[in-house]
Design an enzyme around this catalytic site. Structure first.
Site, PDB file in Angstrom:
ATOM      1  N   CYS A 188       3.823 -18.194  17.432  1.00 19.72           N
ATOM      2  CA  CYS A 188       2.658 -17.601  16.766  1.00 19.72           C
ATOM      3  C   CYS A 188       1.339 -18.180  17.240  1.00 19.72           C
ATOM      4  O   CYS A 188       0.351 -17.471  17.328  1.00 19.72           O
ATOM      5  CB  CYS A 188       2.803 -17.771  15.268  1.00 19.72           C
TER       6      CYS A 188
ATOM      7  N   GLU B 122       1.903 -17.198   6.834  1.00 21.02           N
ATOM      8  CA  GLU B 122       1.649 -17.706   8.194  1.00 21.02           C
ATOM      9  C   GLU B 122       1.918 -16.532   9.116  1.00 21.02           C
ATOM     10  O   GLU B 122       3.057 -16.100   9.264  1.00 21.02           O
ATOM     11  CB  GLU B 122       2.635 -18.833   8.551  1.00 21.02           C
TER      12      GLU B 122
ATOM     13  N   GLY C 208       3.059  -9.294   6.558  1.00 24.79           N
ATOM     14  CA  GLY C 208       2.355 -10.191   5.634  1.00 24.79           C
ATOM     15  C   GLY C 208       1.522  -9.420   4.607  1.00 24.79           C
ATOM     16  O   GLY C 208       1.479  -9.772   3.431  1.00 24.79           O
TER      17      GLY C 208
ATOM     18  N   GLU D  63       1.290  -7.523   9.893  1.00 17.58           N
ATOM     19  CA  GLU D  63       1.586  -6.255   9.225  1.00 17.58           C
ATOM     20  C   GLU D  63       2.522  -6.458   8.024  1.00 17.58           C
ATOM     21  O   GLU D  63       2.250  -5.981   6.916  1.00 17.58           O
ATOM     22  CB  GLU D  63       2.242  -5.341  10.257  1.00 17.58           C
TER      23      GLU D  63
ATOM     24  N   GLY E 202       5.635 -14.517   9.637  1.00 17.79           N
ATOM     25  CA  GLY E 202       6.017 -13.343  10.416  1.00 17.79           C
ATOM     26  C   GLY E 202       4.768 -12.595  10.837  1.00 17.79           C
ATOM     27  O   GLY E 202       3.693 -13.175  10.952  1.00 17.79           O
TER      28      GLY E 202
ATOM     29  N   LYS F 122      15.324 -16.169   3.393  1.00 16.54           N
ATOM     30  CA  LYS F 122      15.934 -15.109   4.199  1.00 16.54           C
ATOM     31  C   LYS F 122      15.479 -15.240   5.646  1.00 16.54           C
ATOM     32  O   LYS F 122      14.323 -15.023   5.971  1.00 16.54           O
ATOM     33  CB  LYS F 122      15.545 -13.720   3.692  1.00 16.54           C
TER      34      LYS F 122
ATOM     35  N   GLU G 295      -1.686  -9.223  19.642  1.00 15.39           N
ATOM     36  CA  GLU G 295      -0.612 -10.196  19.846  1.00 15.39           C
ATOM     37  C   GLU G 295       0.548  -9.510  20.560  1.00 15.39           C
ATOM     38  O   GLU G 295       1.043  -8.480  20.108  1.00 15.39           O
ATOM     39  CB  GLU G 295      -0.136 -10.740  18.499  1.00 15.39           C
TER      40      GLU G 295
HETATM   41  P1  NAD Z   1       8.439  -9.712  11.142  1.00 10.03           P
HETATM   42  O1  NAD Z   1       7.173  -9.740  10.363  1.00 10.03           O
HETATM   43  O2  NAD Z   1       8.900  -8.448  11.678  1.00 10.03           O
HETATM   44  O3  NAD Z   1       9.647 -10.303  10.285  1.00 10.03           O
HETATM   45  C1  NAD Z   1       9.580 -11.558   9.649  1.00 10.03           C
HETATM   46  C2  NAD Z   1      10.570 -11.598   8.505  1.00 10.03           C
HETATM   47  O4  NAD Z   1      10.173 -10.658   7.520  1.00 10.03           O
HETATM   48  C3  NAD Z   1      12.002 -11.238   8.865  1.00 10.03           C
HETATM   49  O5  NAD Z   1      12.879 -12.086   8.135  1.00 10.03           O
HETATM   50  C4  NAD Z   1      12.118  -9.805   8.380  1.00 10.03           C
HETATM   51  O6  NAD Z   1      13.444  -9.450   8.052  1.00 10.03           O
HETATM   52  C5  NAD Z   1      11.251  -9.832   7.153  1.00 10.03           C
HETATM   53  N1  NAD Z   1      10.696  -8.530   6.730  1.00 10.03           N
HETATM   54  C6  NAD Z   1      10.402  -7.456   7.503  1.00 10.03           C
HETATM   55  N2  NAD Z   1       9.906  -6.448   6.733  1.00 10.03           N
HETATM   56  C7  NAD Z   1       9.875  -6.902   5.464  1.00 10.03           C
HETATM   57  C8  NAD Z   1       9.447  -6.339   4.221  1.00 10.03           C
HETATM   58  N3  NAD Z   1       8.971  -5.103   4.135  1.00 10.03           N
HETATM   59  N4  NAD Z   1       9.554  -7.104   3.104  1.00 10.03           N
HETATM   60  C9  NAD Z   1      10.020  -8.358   3.173  1.00 10.03           C
HETATM   61  N5  NAD Z   1      10.459  -8.944   4.316  1.00 10.03           N
HETATM   62  C10 NAD Z   1      10.366  -8.230   5.456  1.00 10.03           C
HETATM   63  O7  NAD Z   1       8.182 -10.812  12.292  1.00 10.03           O
HETATM   64  P2  NAD Z   1       9.190 -11.300  13.439  1.00 10.03           P
HETATM   65  O8  NAD Z   1       9.275 -10.185  14.429  1.00 10.03           O
HETATM   66  O9  NAD Z   1      10.432 -11.872  12.890  1.00 10.03           O
HETATM   67  O10 NAD Z   1       8.365 -12.530  14.021  1.00 10.03           O
HETATM   68  C11 NAD Z   1       7.294 -12.376  14.902  1.00 10.03           C
HETATM   69  C12 NAD Z   1       5.951 -12.493  14.187  1.00 10.03           C
HETATM   70  O11 NAD Z   1       5.894 -13.656  13.406  1.00 10.03           O
HETATM   71  C13 NAD Z   1       4.785 -12.590  15.115  1.00 10.03           C
HETATM   72  O12 NAD Z   1       3.751 -11.752  14.680  1.00 10.03           O
HETATM   73  C14 NAD Z   1       4.328 -14.037  15.004  1.00 10.03           C
HETATM   74  O13 NAD Z   1       3.004 -14.273  15.301  1.00 10.03           O
HETATM   75  C15 NAD Z   1       4.676 -14.360  13.617  1.00 10.03           C
HETATM   76  N6  NAD Z   1       4.902 -15.788  13.452  1.00 10.03           N
HETATM   77  C16 NAD Z   1       3.950 -16.512  12.792  1.00 10.03           C
HETATM   78  C17 NAD Z   1       4.114 -17.866  12.609  1.00 10.03           C
HETATM   79  C18 NAD Z   1       3.073 -18.679  11.900  1.00 10.03           C
HETATM   80  O14 NAD Z   1       3.344 -19.784  11.506  1.00 10.03           O
HETATM   81  N7  NAD Z   1       1.899 -18.176  11.682  1.00 10.03           N
HETATM   82  C19 NAD Z   1       5.267 -18.499  13.066  1.00 10.03           C
HETATM   83  C20 NAD Z   1       6.219 -17.733  13.718  1.00 10.03           C
HETATM   84  C21 NAD Z   1       6.028 -16.368  13.886  1.00 10.03           C
END
Ligand code: NAD
Ligand code: MN
Length: 503
Positions: A287, A253, A236, A234, A231, A178, A390
């Site tokens: 990230c 991640e 995660g 929080e 993502g 997704k 962040e």
């Molecule tokens: P996000 O955590 O808001 O969303 C990530 C994904 O999770 C999206 O597809 C979203 O629809 C889904 N999601 C949201 N709530 C959910 C839930 N309750 N259950 C299941 N899925 C859910 O993050 P974002 O705003 O898309 O991305 C930015 C964040 O991602 C930053 O914190 C960044 O550091 C992190 N990031 C980390 C890496 C890494 O490899 N460590 C890489 C890229 C981004």
């Protein structure tokens, strides 16, 4: 019918409800298309398709070589569509066409290529040394988990999709992915590639839709064996909770606040470039961005001068123009988050030494609410919120230090541990600093170079497990030990006496 449909069980389809959502080009705030909006039921349908493909289909039974051939076909077909993938990646998420062309498209191809190599080269079964008494012959088998789901963020949709799909498929699993709602199109476009590569129906499924419904289903459905999330920290934490219901394997991640350490023996010209590249690539929406530059006191003033001079030369504009260095952020909401942090920075630290607001003088068709200037705060105390949280935007904190030990201590004073850099003219000194950092990746005299051959992931609240490398491949494989007693005589079973000498 949606312009961009879900890809379930080998076919494109609308959401069962027929619902769609609009996706935008953030630079101009104009709609790009209507995307099918999966709800919980659509996610269940995708998981069930993946389950059937695993339990009844040919994919897990194929040899690694056969699966590798299909994955190489995927690499080739992405290449054949590279321009349309690059353009859509840039348009939908706001990243520059330079990044899409030189990083996103080739980065997704190289992930499929690397995991094809893993499928060929990494053995499925290894015989261990046996033992004479009690007599035994032993094997370790590496087997797929089953159904693997992946939930990915908006900053690198194509690469993130490849990092989740390629290792899952290479190891013989089936997959449901997704993408994030701001950037669903390129991941959905991969469906055509999988059809053309003749990957059996249900082996890969891609659904777009809200995290709170479709995403939660992928992390919690009992038919799922492993879930991988990239993502925010929080979300995660929530994924771990959801996966715990049926004790799924989980890799995460998450976020970061990485330190890029500039030692006094660095080539300042190159180190300044490394710090700017490390922070402002994709507007800091990466990230592992090096958003804390730790600079040794003796070179601090000169180095800060170089940073500011060059940051001011970066070209802000339409992301589809190859001359643009910094495009829009992913959304107006992201710009507002950055503005809140910059305001906080003004309170905690003082006036930034460059940037600090929305750029002026943009072309008329561009939505100025989507852009933000590269912003540098100097003389920052690492204990401020500005240096601890962040931001995920184009904001750099420059922090002075005296000794290498102090640099390591400041770098490690963070809840995160994803990346980091050491810029130095002395490789041994740099390696000793790198050894002290509690992070999953350290770049010496470089930044951001992630390649599929090498493991990537976080310490502390930046995640658990690794993606990429052989380590990442093995997170998609279960480990089975087979013990055989080759003895033909009673004396090979003396240990049964631990229960009873009568049996
Ligand atoms: P996000 O955590 O808001 O969303 C990530 C994904 O999770 C999206 O597809 C979203 O629809 C889904 N999601 C949201 N709530 C959910 C839930 N309750 N259950 C299941 N899925 C859910 O993050 P974002 O705003 O898309 O991305 C930015 C964040 O991602 C930053 O914190 C960044 O550091 C992190 N990031 C980390 C890496 C890494 O490899 N460590 C890489 C890229 C981004
Ligand atoms: Mn979009």
């Amino acid at each position: 019918m949606a312009d961009h449909q879900l890809f379930i069980d080998g076919e494109y389809c609308d959401a069962a409800s027929g619902d769609t959502f609009t996706t935008y080009d953030p630079a101009t705030n104009t709609p790009i298309g209507e995307v099918a909006k999966a709800d919980k039921g659509d996610a269940t349908r995708a998981v069930e398709a993946a389950r059937r493909a695993f339990d009844e289909g040919p994919w897990p039974k194929m040899s690694g070589k056969e699966r590798a051939a299909k994955l190489r076909k995927v690499t080739e077909l992405i290449g054949a569509r590279s321009e349309s993938f690059a353009e859509m990646e840039a348009r939908d998420g706001g990243g520059t066409i330079k990044k899409a062309t030189f990083a996103d498209v080739p980065g997704s191809q190289s992930a499929f290529e690397w995991f094809a190599r893993c499928a060929e080269d990494q053995p499925d079964e290894v015989e261990l040394p046996g033992t004479p008494f009690p007599p035994s012959q032993n094997w370790v088998r590496y087997e797929p988990h089953g159904v693997c789901t992946g939930i990915i963020p908006w900053n690198f949709p194509l690469i993130m999709a490849a990092w989740k799909i390629a290792p899952a498929l290479a190891a013989g699993n089936t997959s449901v992915i997704k993408p994030a709602s701001f950037t669903s199109i390129t991941a959905l476009m991969l469906g055509e590639v999988f059809q053309e590569a003749d990957i059996p129906p249900g082996v890969v499924n891609v659904i777009a839709g809200p995290g709170g419904t479709a995403g939660e289903e992928l992390a919690s459905n009992p038919l799922v064996d492993k879930t991988a999330f990239t993502g925010s920290t929080e979300v995660g934490r929530r994924i771990m909770q959801l996966a715990s219901g049926t004790v799924k394997a989980v890799t995460l991640e998450l976020g970061g606040k990485s330190a890029n350490i500039v030692l006094d023996d660095a080539d300042l010209d190159i180190a300044a470039a490394a710090v700017l590249f490390g922070t402002f690539l994709h507007n800091g929406q990466v990230c592992e961005s090096g958003t804390r530059a730790l600079v040794q006191r003796s070179i601090y003033d000169e180095f800060l001068g170089l940073l500011v001079e060059r940051a001011n030369k970066m070209v802000i504009g339409n992301q589809l123009d190859f001359a643009t260095d910094l495009g829009p952020l992913v959304s107006r909401g992201q710009v507002e988050t950055v503005e809140r942090y910059v305001k906080l920075g003004r309170d905690e630290v003082g006036e930034p030494v460059c940037g600090g607001g929305r750029p002026t003088g943009l072309a008329e068709d561009l939505d100025e609410q989507a852009f933000f200037e590269p912003t540098i705060f100097a003389g920052v105390d690492n204990r401020t919120k500005l240096a601890q949280e962040e931001i995920f935007g184009p904001v750099l904190c420059v922090i002075p230090f005296e000794s290498d030990e102090e640099a390591v201590a400041i770098a490690n004073d963070s809840i995160y541990g994803l990346g980091g850099g050491v810029q130095s003219g002395d490789l041994e000194r740099a390696r000793s600093v790198a050894a002290g950092l509690r992070t999953g990746t350290v770049w010496i005299n470089d930044y951001h170079l992630i390649s599929p051959e090498r493991p990537f992931g976080g310490y502390k609240q930046s995640g658990i497990g690794r993606e990429l490398g052989v380590e990442g491949y093995n997170t998609y494989r279960q480990v089975k030990h087979i013990h055989a007693n080759p003895s033909s005589g009673r004396d090979g079973y003396m240990h049964f006496a631990a229960l009873s000498s009568e049996i």
